[in-house]
Each structure stands twice: as structure tokens, then as C-alpha cells.
Motif scaffolding. Structure first.
Motif, short mmCIF file in Angstrom:
data_model
loop_
_atom_site.label_atom_id
_atom_site.label_comp_id
_atom_site.label_asym_id
_atom_site.label_seq_id
_atom_site.Cartn_x
_atom_site.Cartn_y
_atom_site.Cartn_z
N UNK A 1 1.02 -1.20 0.39
CA UNK A 1 0.12 0.19 0.03
C UNK A 1 0.86 1.07 -0.47
N UNK A 2 1.83 1.05 0.66
CA UNK A 2 2.99 2.50 1.14
C UNK A 2 3.55 2.68 -0.64
N UNK A 3 3.88 1.90 -1.21
CA UNK A 3 4.81 1.83 -2.31
C UNK A 3 3.81 2.23 -3.71
N UNK A 4 2.37 1.43 -3.93
CA UNK A 4 2.14 1.87 -5.11
C UNK A 4 1.46 3.19 -4.87
N UNK A 5 1.43 3.98 -3.31
CA UNK A 5 0.86 5.60 -3.41
C UNK A 5 1.60 6.39 -3.44
N UNK A 6 1.94 7.52 -4.12
CA UNK A 6 2.35 8.36 -4.16
C UNK A 6 1.98 9.44 -3.03
N UNK B 1 5.06 6.76 -6.32
CA UNK B 1 5.12 5.36 -6.08
C UNK B 1 5.87 4.20 -6.76
N UNK B 2 6.30 3.56 -6.01
CA UNK B 2 7.42 2.14 -6.95
C UNK B 2 6.14 1.09 -7.22
N UNK B 3 6.89 0.66 -8.04
CA UNK B 3 6.05 -0.98 -8.87
C UNK B 3 6.77 -2.44 -8.01
N UNK B 4 7.96 -2.24 -7.69
CA UNK B 4 8.41 -3.00 -7.20
C UNK B 4 9.82 -2.41 -6.51
N UNK B 5 10.05 -3.70 -4.83
CA UNK B 5 10.87 -3.48 -3.95
C UNK B 5 12.19 -2.54 -5.07
N UNK B 6 13.06 -3.11 -5.53
CA UNK B 6 14.51 -2.35 -6.92
C UNK B 6 14.14 -1.46 -6.73
N UNK B 7 12.70 -0.27 -6.61
CA UNK B 7 12.75 0.88 -7.17
C UNK B 7 12.99 2.13 -6.04
N UNK B 8 12.90 1.31 -4.05
CA UNK B 8 12.83 1.45 -3.54
C UNK B 8 14.50 2.24 -3.37
N UNK B 9 14.52 3.51 -2.71
CA UNK B 9 15.99 3.50 -2.81
C UNK B 9 17.14 3.10 -1.26
N UNK C 1 -1.34 -5.33 12.47
CA UNK C 1 -1.71 -4.77 11.54
C UNK C 1 -1.82 -4.72 9.79
N UNK C 2 -2.51 -5.09 9.14
CA UNK C 2 -2.61 -4.33 8.01
C UNK C 2 -3.35 -3.82 7.27
N UNK C 3 -4.14 -2.72 8.24
CA UNK C 3 -3.84 -0.92 8.31
C UNK C 3 -3.26 -0.26 8.65
N UNK C 4 -2.06 -0.18 9.50
CA UNK C 4 -1.11 0.25 9.51
C UNK C 4 -0.02 0.71 8.37
N UNK C 5 -0.52 1.82 8.48
CA UNK C 5 0.24 3.03 7.61
C UNK C 5 1.95 3.09 7.60
N UNK C 6 2.60 2.28 6.86
CA UNK C 6 4.12 2.12 6.61
C UNK C 6 4.60 3.52 6.69
N UNK C 7 5.97 3.86 7.50
CA UNK C 7 6.65 5.52 8.49
C UNK C 7 6.05 5.88 9.03
#
Length: 219
Positions: free
Chosen positions: A86-91, A108-116, A211-217
Motif C-alpha cells: 500500500x505504501x509502495x503503490x501510493x504517491x 509510487x513504486x512498482x517493485x521493491x528494487x525501485x525504492x531507494x 495490523x494490515x491497516x498500519x500505514x508504513x512510515x
């Protein structure tokens, strides 16, 4: 024929009554895994695939195998695949008053390899606390609707982020305070975070699944 249909419906209804939608299926019968925390994540793809990719990208594998000095025993408040994706796909963007326009603060990131790499490291490590804190080590507490805190304790992640955590008993058959013991966190920015499953023990520490609804970061 009608009798068999009724029996099947009763069985299905009994099964539905026992479903706990707030609990993550850990795949462990007794909460113990014979291996490192990293191996536990690898063995349970449904909830932890994305986390393993972030750990590898950030070069943190030895933290989760217990091989890095100072991290022999850790407690990990784990964000699962649902949270990470959810964090990755959201700008994210905000209004810049100087530029008089919306500015993208996170793409937004499409895969983990795109995350710095540094973002991967920070997002993983802010969930790590040195030492082992089992559910029963966390004092009981209460959080009022107005935000007043009582009891509990404060833990600090290795990134320097502190959060308040407390244990509490939920409901059982509609009676408050008679259910199973659960954990809840409150971050420095006031984000309330539920623990879905706790006390997942491995050779080098314990995992408490958020929990699944935890907003990363926001921890």
C-alpha cells in the motif's frame, strides 16, 4: 436432503463464528520457529515476501539472523506485505506555497528494487528494538478517546524513534476485559497501531506482526 443442507449450514456458521479477522495467520502452532527471524520471514511468503526483499536491498540480513554485533537479540514490530505494498503503490504530494503548486514528496513504486536503498534501511530499522520484549513484558495500559495515556511503557527503535506501547484485554462473549491480551502502539506523531499477532519467537528474537491497516512510515 433438507436435513443434510441444515447440517452443512450449521457447520459453516460455527466455523464463521470462530474466525478472527484481526489476527494474522503466522503459520506457527505454538508461536515458536526453529530458525532465525530471517528464515521465519522466508518461510512465510504470504505476509513477509516484500519485507525480505527490503531487508536484502538494504543489506540488513545479518540483523535478522542475529549475526550483526549488537543485534544478537531483537524485537521486531513487523509491517506485512499488505502494509508495504500500500505504501509502495501510493504517491504523496503537498502544496508548496512558494511554488504555488502541488509537489510530489514520494512517488509510487512498482517493485521493491525501485525504492531507494536508504529508504529501505530506514523503514525496516525503525521497527527494530534491541533486546527481547514479549507480550507479557509490556505493562497494561489505557488510551482514552481524548488521547490520555495511563500505564504502558515507552520503547525506542534503533532509528531513534520512540513509541508508547501498552497491553490490554479485549472482549470475550461481549464482556470487556475478559478476552485475550493484545498490544497497541502509539507513535510520536500520534498514530495508533494495532498488533495483529504477537510473540512469534525465533532463535534471535521475537516478532509482533502489525495490523494490515498500519500505514508504513508512521511508527
Amino acid at each position: 436432503m433438507v436435513k443434510y443442507i441444515v447440517i452443512i449450514m450449521v457447520i459453516l456458521s460455527l466455523g464463521a463464528c470462530e474466525t478472527n479477522y484481526g489476527t494474522i495467520n503466522t503459520g506457527l502452532a505454538d508461536g515458536n520457529f526453529d530458525g532465525s527471524m530471517y528464515e521465519y520471514f522466508q518461510a512465510h511468503h504470504y505476509d513477509w515476501d516484500s519485507l525480505v526483499l527490503m531487508i536484502d536491498r538494504a543489506g540488513l540480513k545479518d540483523v535478522f539472523t542475529g549475526e550483526r554485533a549488537g543485534y544478537e537479540k531483537i524485537t521486531f514490530f513487523g509491517p506485512t506485505n499488505n502494509t508495504i505494498r500500500l505504501w509502495m503503490y501510493k504517491s504523496e504530494q503537498h502544496w508548496d506555497p512558494d511554488l504555488k503548486q502541488m509537489v510530489v514528496t514520494k512517488k509510487a513504486y512498482h517493485q521493491v528494487d525501485e525504492i531507494p536503498v536508504e529508504d529501505c534501511r530506514r523503514l525496516v530499522m525503525e521497527h527494530v528494538v534491541k533486546g527481547v520484549y514479549m507480550r507479557d513484558d509490556i505493562p497494561e495500559g489505557t488510551l482514552s478517546e481524548a488521547g490520555a495515556r495511563e500505564g504502558g511503557t515507552t520503547l525506542t527503535g534503533v532509528e531513534g524513534n520512540s513509541f508508547w506501547i501498552y497491553s490490554y484485554r479485549g472482549q470475550y462473549q461481549g464482556i470487556q476485559g475478559q478476552g485475550a491480551v493484545s498490544l497497541k502502539l502509539v507513535s510520536e506523531i500520534g498514530q495508533e497501531i494495532k498488533v495483529a499477532s504477537s510473540n512469534l519467537e525465533s532463535d534471535n528474537g521475537v516478532v509482533h506482526s502489525l495490523h494490515y491497516d498500519y500505514p508504513l512510515g508512521t511508527l
